[in-house]
Design an enzyme around this catalytic site. Structure first.
Site, short mmCIF file in Angstrom:
data_model
loop_
_atom_site.label_atom_id
_atom_site.label_comp_id
_atom_site.label_asym_id
_atom_site.label_seq_id
_atom_site.Cartn_x
_atom_site.Cartn_y
_atom_site.Cartn_z
NE ARG A 27 -3.75 -2.41 2.12
CZ ARG A 27 -4.96 -2.51 2.63
NH1 ARG A 27 -5.46 -1.51 3.31
NH2 ARG A 27 -5.67 -3.59 2.45
CB SER A 143 -19.81 -11.91 13.93
OG SER A 143 -19.14 -10.91 13.20
CG HIS A 227 -19.50 2.81 5.28
ND1 HIS A 227 -18.51 3.54 4.66
CD2 HIS A 227 -18.86 1.84 5.97
CE1 HIS A 227 -17.33 3.03 4.95
NE2 HIS A 227 -17.51 2.00 5.74
CB THR A 255 -17.89 6.86 12.02
OG1 THR A 255 -16.62 7.52 12.10
CG2 THR A 255 -18.46 7.07 10.62
CE LYS A 258 -16.08 5.23 6.83
NZ LYS A 258 -15.31 5.17 8.09
CB THR A 287 -8.75 6.29 24.70
OG1 THR A 287 -8.41 4.92 24.53
CG2 THR A 287 -8.32 7.07 23.47
CB THR A 288 -6.60 11.44 25.43
OG1 THR A 288 -5.54 11.20 26.35
CG2 THR A 288 -6.91 12.94 25.40
CB THR A 373 -9.61 -3.98 2.35
OG1 THR A 373 -8.54 -3.36 3.06
CG2 THR A 373 -10.87 -3.15 2.51
#
Length: 419
Positions: A27, A143, A227, A255, A258, A287-288, A373
């Protein structure tokens, strides 16, 4: 450490990369700089001495909200007001008023009691799914086989509790899911984890039927809408909102990176679920938190898209326009029901080469998508037309594709289209 061992270790790292190269899936990160207010235009920095103007066709900033004046103003106002970083985890000084407001807005978006913002969509999935087995002893997680890597990571984390087990069902296959639910211990707690929009194949899960099975077999439902949030539904609540099913989903994950043009992830659910995750999930606790300016920008973006259905309509029209052109030209693409348009190549080396030529010769940036992916043999270019991709840009793309397709001897036949 001796020089011998240093060289031995370095050799192993080099071999790992050489193996990736030999498979044609190494990549390359493109060094680009977007132009404020001119999305999808950008500058590509080829090296230290050369640059080229390009059109970006593969961004996940689906609606261009990362260029929105109202969102940028919210970010700048927050920086001017409170500075940059949050200064800590959510538990230690990292919960600002912007975070609280954003979570209320997201809970309202999904018609849930509470929401919880995390540092990324990946972290949200890994932390939330991963902690479920601590909350529900003996949990069985069902799943979908095409679930995102972050969901898979969450399942693996959940399995660190020995009483937790996973069951993989065939992609969007209701018969296979029901057979596996029926075969499971009726008394065991169950969770069905799936996505609404699958970003590489452009298809949508049968959400209502999965919820029916969840009801029948007493399973919780966990949907990844990354998405789809901002993109579908009257207010951008995702596919579940568009189909009137949000009340049937126990945990909705989304999220901010996006459609909303920022960074961060979240879950929305009932009060007790959110409280348990925020109290036990290490990926959240240690986590901050996202910067207050990021939360402010996301808050503005969520509010804006709630009342901007016209932007979603334009976006769908642009996606359909590109699909129509691909179909008329006979390109082998996945003609799905979403805004994502995967153009199939089927060879990792050719896929990378086609992407390189499009960028270098025509200024068209479409990143090659390869294993892991997508499965080997299904390599593709993934186009994500936005509301601001014009007809002229599409004309330029089609001209370039015609040239490149012939140059590489790729098939161009209506029969090759993927339904």
């Amino acid at each position: 450490m001796s020089e011998q061992y240093k060289n031995k270790y370095q050799g192993e790292f080099k071999k790992a990369v050489d193996d990736v190269r030999s498979e044609g899936r190494y990549r390359v990160f493109r060094d680009i700089r977007r132009h404020r207010g001119q999305f999808p235009l950008a500058t590509w920095y080829k090296d230290d001495f050369a640059e080229q103007e390009i059109t970006v066709w593969c961004s996940n900033d689906y609606l261009g909200m990362g260029q929105s004046e109202c969102v940028m103003d919210a970010v700048k106002q927050a920086v001017d007001s409170v500075g940059t970083g949050s200064g800590g985890t959510r538990n230690i000084s990292g919960t600002t008023h912007y975070h609280v407001q954003l979570e209320k807005e997201l809970a309202d978006l999904h018609d849930k009691e509470r929401a919880l913002v995390m540092t990324s969509g990946y972290v949200a999935n890994e932390a939330a799914i991963g902690v479920m087995s601590r909350i529900l002893p003996g949990l069985i997680i069902f799943s979908d086989e095409m679930n995102h890597a972050s969901m898979i990571s969450g399942v693996k984390r959940a399995q660190q509790v020995k009483s937790c087990s996973k069951v993989i069902f065939k992609h969007n296959d209701l018969a296979d899911l029901e057979a596996k639910l029926a075969a499971a211990d009726p008394a065991a707690p169950k969770l069905i984890a799936f996505e609404s929009v699958y970003s590489m194949d452009a298809d949508i899960a049968p959400i209502e039927q999965i919820c029916d099975l969840a009801d029948k077999y007493n399973a919780l439902t966990y949907i990844d809408e990354v998405h789809a949030v901002g993109m579908y539904g009257p207010r951008g609540g995702g596919v579940a909102e568009a189909r009137g099913l949000m009340d049937r989903i126990d945990i909705i994950q989304g999220t901010l990176a996006k459609a909303y043009g920022m960074i961060g992830g979240y879950i929305a659910a009932r009060e007790n679920i959110i409280d348990a995750v925020r109290s036990l999930a290490s990926g959240f606790i240690f986590t901050t938190s996202i910067p207050p300016s990021t939360a402010a920008g996301a808050l503005r973006s969520v509010k804006y898209l709630k009342i901007s259905p016209q932007l979603r309509e334009i976006h769908q029209e642009r996606a359909n326009a590109l699909k129509s052109r691909f179909k008329a030209a006979g390109y082998p693409f996945i003609d799905g029901e979403t805004h994502i348009v995967p153009l199939m190549i089927g060879d990792p080396v050719k896929c990378k080469a086609v992407s390189d030529v499009l960028l270098e010769r025509y200024g068209i940036y479409a990143q090659p998508i390869n294993y892991p992916t997508v499965p080997k043999g299904t390599e593709r270019l993934r186009f994500t037309p936005s509301p601001v991709h014009t007809d002229e840009m599409m004309d330029d793309l089609m001209t370039a594709l015609d040239d490149v397709w012939a140059e590489f001897g790729l098939q161009k036949d209506d029969a090759e289209q993927v339904a």
